[in-house]
Design a protein around this motif. Structure first.
Motif, short mmCIF file in Angstrom:
data_model
loop_
_atom_site.label_atom_id
_atom_site.label_comp_id
_atom_site.label_asym_id
_atom_site.label_seq_id
_atom_site.Cartn_x
_atom_site.Cartn_y
_atom_site.Cartn_z
N SER A 37 0.83 -1.19 0.00
CA SER A 37 0.00 0.00 0.00
C SER A 37 0.87 1.25 0.00
O SER A 37 2.06 1.19 0.31
N ILE A 38 0.22 2.35 -0.35
CA ILE A 38 0.85 3.67 -0.29
C ILE A 38 -0.05 4.56 0.55
O ILE A 38 -1.26 4.64 0.28
N ASP A 39 0.52 5.21 1.54
CA ASP A 39 -0.21 6.17 2.36
C ASP A 39 0.29 7.54 1.96
O ASP A 39 1.48 7.83 2.08
N CYS A 40 -0.61 8.38 1.46
CA CYS A 40 -0.20 9.55 0.68
C CYS A 40 -0.71 10.87 1.24
O CYS A 40 -1.90 11.01 1.54
N ASP A 41 0.19 11.83 1.33
CA ASP A 41 -0.14 13.21 1.61
C ASP A 41 -0.31 13.92 0.26
O ASP A 41 0.19 13.45 -0.76
N HIS A 42 -1.00 15.04 0.26
CA HIS A 42 -1.14 15.81 -0.98
C HIS A 42 -0.05 16.87 -1.09
O HIS A 42 0.71 16.90 -2.05
N ASP A 43 0.03 17.76 -0.11
CA ASP A 43 0.96 18.88 -0.17
C ASP A 43 2.35 18.45 0.31
O ASP A 43 2.50 18.07 1.46
N LEU A 44 3.32 18.52 -0.58
CA LEU A 44 4.66 18.05 -0.25
C LEU A 44 5.66 19.19 -0.06
O LEU A 44 6.87 18.97 -0.09
N GLY A 45 5.17 20.39 0.15
CA GLY A 45 6.02 21.53 0.51
C GLY A 45 7.21 21.71 -0.42
O GLY A 45 7.08 21.69 -1.64
N ASP A 46 8.39 21.85 0.18
CA ASP A 46 9.61 22.06 -0.60
C ASP A 46 9.91 20.88 -1.52
O ASP A 46 10.61 21.03 -2.52
N TYR A 47 9.39 19.69 -1.20
CA TYR A 47 9.67 18.51 -2.01
C TYR A 47 8.78 18.44 -3.26
O TYR A 47 9.00 17.60 -4.12
N LEU A 72 -5.09 7.86 2.17
CA LEU A 72 -4.78 9.29 2.19
C LEU A 72 -4.70 9.79 3.62
O LEU A 72 -5.55 9.44 4.44
N HIS A 73 -3.70 10.60 3.90
CA HIS A 73 -3.61 11.24 5.22
C HIS A 73 -3.42 12.75 5.10
O HIS A 73 -2.98 13.41 6.03
N THR A 74 -3.82 13.29 3.98
CA THR A 74 -3.67 14.73 3.75
C THR A 74 -4.72 15.53 4.51
O THR A 74 -5.86 15.10 4.65
N ALA A 75 -4.32 16.69 4.98
CA ALA A 75 -5.25 17.61 5.64
C ALA A 75 -5.85 18.61 4.64
O ALA A 75 -6.76 19.35 4.98
N ASN A 76 -5.35 18.60 3.41
CA ASN A 76 -5.83 19.50 2.36
C ASN A 76 -7.14 18.95 1.81
O ASN A 76 -7.14 17.95 1.08
N ILE A 77 -8.25 19.59 2.13
CA ILE A 77 -9.56 19.08 1.75
C ILE A 77 -9.75 19.05 0.23
O ILE A 77 -10.24 18.06 -0.32
N VAL A 78 -9.34 20.11 -0.45
CA VAL A 78 -9.49 20.14 -1.91
C VAL A 78 -8.58 19.09 -2.55
O VAL A 78 -8.99 18.35 -3.44
N GLY A 79 -7.34 19.00 -2.07
CA GLY A 79 -6.42 17.99 -2.58
C GLY A 79 -6.95 16.58 -2.34
O GLY A 79 -6.88 15.72 -3.22
N ARG A 80 -7.50 16.35 -1.14
CA ARG A 80 -8.08 15.04 -0.81
C ARG A 80 -9.21 14.70 -1.78
O ARG A 80 -9.28 13.58 -2.30
#
Length: 92
Positions: A37-47, A72-80
């Motif tokens: 599995s992949i557990d994914c954030d949306h916003d990766l900042g400087d990366y 998904l573990h992103t806090a960005n609602i639109v990105g999610r």
């Protein structure tokens, strides 16, 4: 193997921590183990400059027809919502 894609939050035990989309792609392409599995954030900042935000990893998986289970573990609602839309469209 499980992949954790996040620029800031440390990977939980048992995960390979990837900070960028390109790093995650490299792990996927070179792994000798099955990726569970992949557990994914949306916003990766400087990366984000290294392959884009997390949704770009989903785009890559669709392009390569590699439908690894995604969480998904992103806090960005639109990105999610955008990521969920991609998952619902392609992951069956």
């Amino acid at each position: 193997m499980k992949i954790w894609l996040d620029d800031i939050r440390k990977a939980p035990e048992g995960y390979v921590w990837c900070h960028s989309v390109n790093e995650a792609k490299h792990v996927i392409e070179t792994s000798q183990e099955e990726i569970e599995s992949i557990d994914c954030d949306h916003d990766l900042g400087d990366y984000a400059s290294d392959g884009g935000d997390g949704i770009k990893l989903l785009d890559y998986l669709v392009e390569t027809e590699n439908f690894i289970p995604i969480r998904l573990h992103t806090a960005n609602i639109v990105g999610r919502m955008n990521m969920i839309r991609t998952i619902n469209r392609y992951w069956r």
